[in-house]
Design an enzyme around this catalytic site. Structure first.
Site, PDB file in Angstrom:
ATOM      1  N   TYR A 160       0.940  -1.086   0.064  1.00 25.00           N
ATOM      2  CA  TYR A 160      -0.017  -0.029  -0.035  1.00 25.00           C
ATOM      3  C   TYR A 160       0.762   1.304   0.087  1.00 25.00           C
ATOM      4  CZ  TYR A 160      -3.315   3.389   1.632  1.00 25.00           C
ATOM      5  OH  TYR A 160      -4.359   4.378   1.797  1.00 25.00           O
ATOM      6  N   ASP A 201      -1.991  -0.844  -4.088  1.00 24.77           N
ATOM      7  CA  ASP A 201      -2.348   0.234  -4.460  1.00 24.77           C
ATOM      8  C   ASP A 201      -1.349   1.185  -4.286  1.00 24.77           C
ATOM      9  OD1 ASP A 201      -3.320   3.070  -4.478  1.00 24.77           O
ATOM     10  OD2 ASP A 201      -4.540   2.707  -2.799  1.00 24.77           O
ATOM     11  N   HIS A 330     -12.348   1.912  -4.324  1.00 31.96           N
ATOM     12  CA  HIS A 330     -11.494   1.193  -5.298  1.00 31.96           C
ATOM     13  C   HIS A 330     -12.001   0.404  -5.848  1.00 31.96           C
ATOM     14  CE1 HIS A 330      -7.427   3.054  -4.289  1.00 31.96           C
ATOM     15  NE2 HIS A 330      -8.037   3.606  -3.292  1.00 31.96           N
TER      16      HIS A 330
END
Length: 551
Positions: A160, A201, A330
């Site tokens: 992340y 991400d 998302h």
């Protein structure tokens, strides 16, 4: 084999949305599921959030003591397996590691595979004038942004990436160092002949095609340059799997801002990625000619069915005043690998959630609680049996006691009716099974004693009281609703109109900086491309206010 990456924007709300962790995982139908932004700390780890039948979990939680960073990030990898022990499944990792610097305590992928920065610090890194200390590198793993699982044929990084605003120099430095150190770890493994898969991400959209309304300078950003430098078409080792499979596809995004209703006009960016590098698994193919991408990657796409809201709900976004979209901001991305051989027999590695003391202790406490409850139930049964055999009353004694109880309840009832709190008190007695007033008693003249029925209870009186109470509550609720509607209508007439659509704006307030708390107005429509006249017109207007110094 199917691998999915998904920024879920909070594990707890997603589990609540689907009803259970198992339903959430099954909805993605994948062998390996990588979540980002779980927003849970080690103290939050519990069976309902981390344990599902048929899955083994590996997590990294934020260790940051910062009020703004604690419990903010977090990643979790769930592996679907038929057996957690003596398994040959590739989905079940051989080893696992929390973090990527190699400096955290706990299991490592291999002590022989630690990169140089884990052994020799301070370290000099390109792009940084000063030497990087061990403490600064260790801080990169403090926010729970990476967990590594080694699946034998490949090493999987679930990451992340940090977000950094343009004016926040400290976070920009943190983000740059985060990716530079990650790159060193990837290169170290690739030099050992390993295959590396990176999912998550990144908080980076590499190309202009990956961002709606990208401007001319979009690709000049240093983080976008860095990500592109990793890719094969720029001389790097990695394939951007989605873009390699769909080089010309436009308008496909994985992230949409919650604050602007971005889904309505597909106003998003592609910042969730799957990167892959390394040789083909087949031993008869040379590394130079064949890669894991060429030989084993069959499909890669975005799971658009997980996009928040339908067209009907999105069209009513209206500044976020009338609807709240359920789900993450998302969309998941998946990759399918084929022709992956089984592994030698192995068992779940030590980093698995099943072995964490927070979860293991929670499971033991549940078992203890259930066993205690069962013991108490057995004792109650024994006491009831003893009471029944030792204290039976004769039928005449029972009738006499019943009659006395009826008379006492009649007196108590009349006393309560005289009290101003009688309605509230009778509600509490709704479940009573004693003799009560009949409905007819409420239609007698004042002074007449109400009649009782031997086969009715207090529920008649209570039902009437409750009905009156409900009617009053509904009337009050309707009055409040009408008043609120009138207030909203007055607000609409007092709100300025946006310049593009001549519609009432929505009010916002500044959350930080020198103007914190100051009110302003913006267009109420959802954000969209500048070329779309139906989208937000970008109207902005400060609210007028009187200075505090003026009287």
């Amino acid at each position: 084999m199917k691998i999915v990456t998904y920024n879920i924007n909070g594990l707890r709300p997603r589990v609540a949305q689907y009803g259970s962790l198992l339903r959430l995982l099954n909805s993605l139908d994948a062998d390996i599921i990588c979540f980002q932004e779980t927003k849970i700390t080690r103290q939050d780890l519990s069976v309902d959030l981390t344990t599902a039948e048929g899955y083994e979990a590996f997590v990294s939680c934020s260790r940051s003591s910062s009020k703004t960073r604690g419990g903010y990030s977090g990643v979790a990898t769930f592996c679907r397996v038929t057996s957690a022990f003596s398994s040959q499944e590739v989905a079940l990792p051989v080893t696992a590691e929390e973090g990527f610097t190699g400096l955290l305590e706990g299991p490592k992928i291999s002590d022989k595979e630690l990169p140089e920065f884990s052994i020799e610090v301070p370290l000099k890194i390109e792009g940084f004038e000063e030497v990087i200390t061990k403490e600064e590198i260790l801080k990169l793993d403090s926010e729970g942004r990476c967990v590594i699982t080694d699946h034998g044929h490949f090493v999987l990084f679930n990451i992340y990436g940090p977000r950094a605003e343009a004016e926040d120099k400290e976070r920009i430095r943190f983000k740059l160092l985060f990716f530079k150190i990650l790159q060193k770890r990837w290169e170290f493994l690739l030099n050992l002949g390993k295959r590396v898969v990176v999912v998550g991400d990144f908080n980076i959209a590499p190309f202009a095609i990956d961002r709606c309304d990208a401007d001319a300078d979009f690709e000049k950003n240093m983080f976008r340059k860095w990500l592109r430098s990793l890719l094969r078409n720029s001389g790097g080792c990695f394939y951007d799997v989605f873009r390699s499979k769909h080089p010309e596809r436009k308008g496909v995004y994985t992230c949409f801002s919650q604050r602007i209703g971005a889904e309505e006009f597909n106003y998003g960016s592609r910042i969730d990625h799957i990167l892959i590098a390394g040789p083909c698994i087949h031993e008869d193919h040379e590394v130079e000619e064949y890669s894991i991408f060429d030989c084993h990657v069959t499909h890669c796409d975005i799971l658009t069915e997980f996009k928040r809201g339908s067209s009907d709900t999105l069209s009513k976004w209206n500044g976020g005043r009338s609807t709240k979209l359920e789900g993450s901001d998302h969309i998941p991305v998946y990759v399918k690998l084929t022709d992956i051989p089984d592994l030698p027999v192995h068992s779940t590695p030590a980093l698995a959630v099943r072995y964490l003391p927070e979860v293991r202790g929670w499971q033991q406490s549940i078992v203890s609680f259930l066993s205690k409850s069962q013991s108490l139930q057995q004792k109650e049964v024994a006491l009831n049996l003893s009471s029944e055999t030792s204290s039976e009353l004769s039928s005449s004694q029972q009738n006499q006691g019943y009659t006395t109880a009826r008379n006492q309840e009649k007196k108590q009832f009349f006393a309560k009716r005289k009290s101003p709190h009688s309605i509230k008190d009778t509600k509490r007695a709704k479940g009573s099974s004693s003799s009560q007033l009949t409905i007819k008693s409420f239609f007698k003249q004042p002074g007449e004693e109400p009649s009782f029925s031997s086969d009715q209870n207090f529920s008649d009186e209570v039902d009437i009281c409750n009905s009156q109470d409900v009617i009053c509550s509904k009337e009050k609720g309707n009055a409040a609703l009408l008043e609120w509607q009138r207030i909203q209508e007055r607000m609409k007439t007092s709100l300025p109109l946006c310049k593009g659509h001549r519609e009432p704006c929505v009010a916002r307030s500044v959350k930080k900086g020198g103007n914190i708390g100051r009110l302003f107005y913006v267009c109420a429509r959802a954000q969209g491309p500048a070329t779309n006249p139906e989208a937000n017109c970008n109207h902005f207007q400060w609210a007028s206010y009187k200075s505090k110094d003026k009287k």
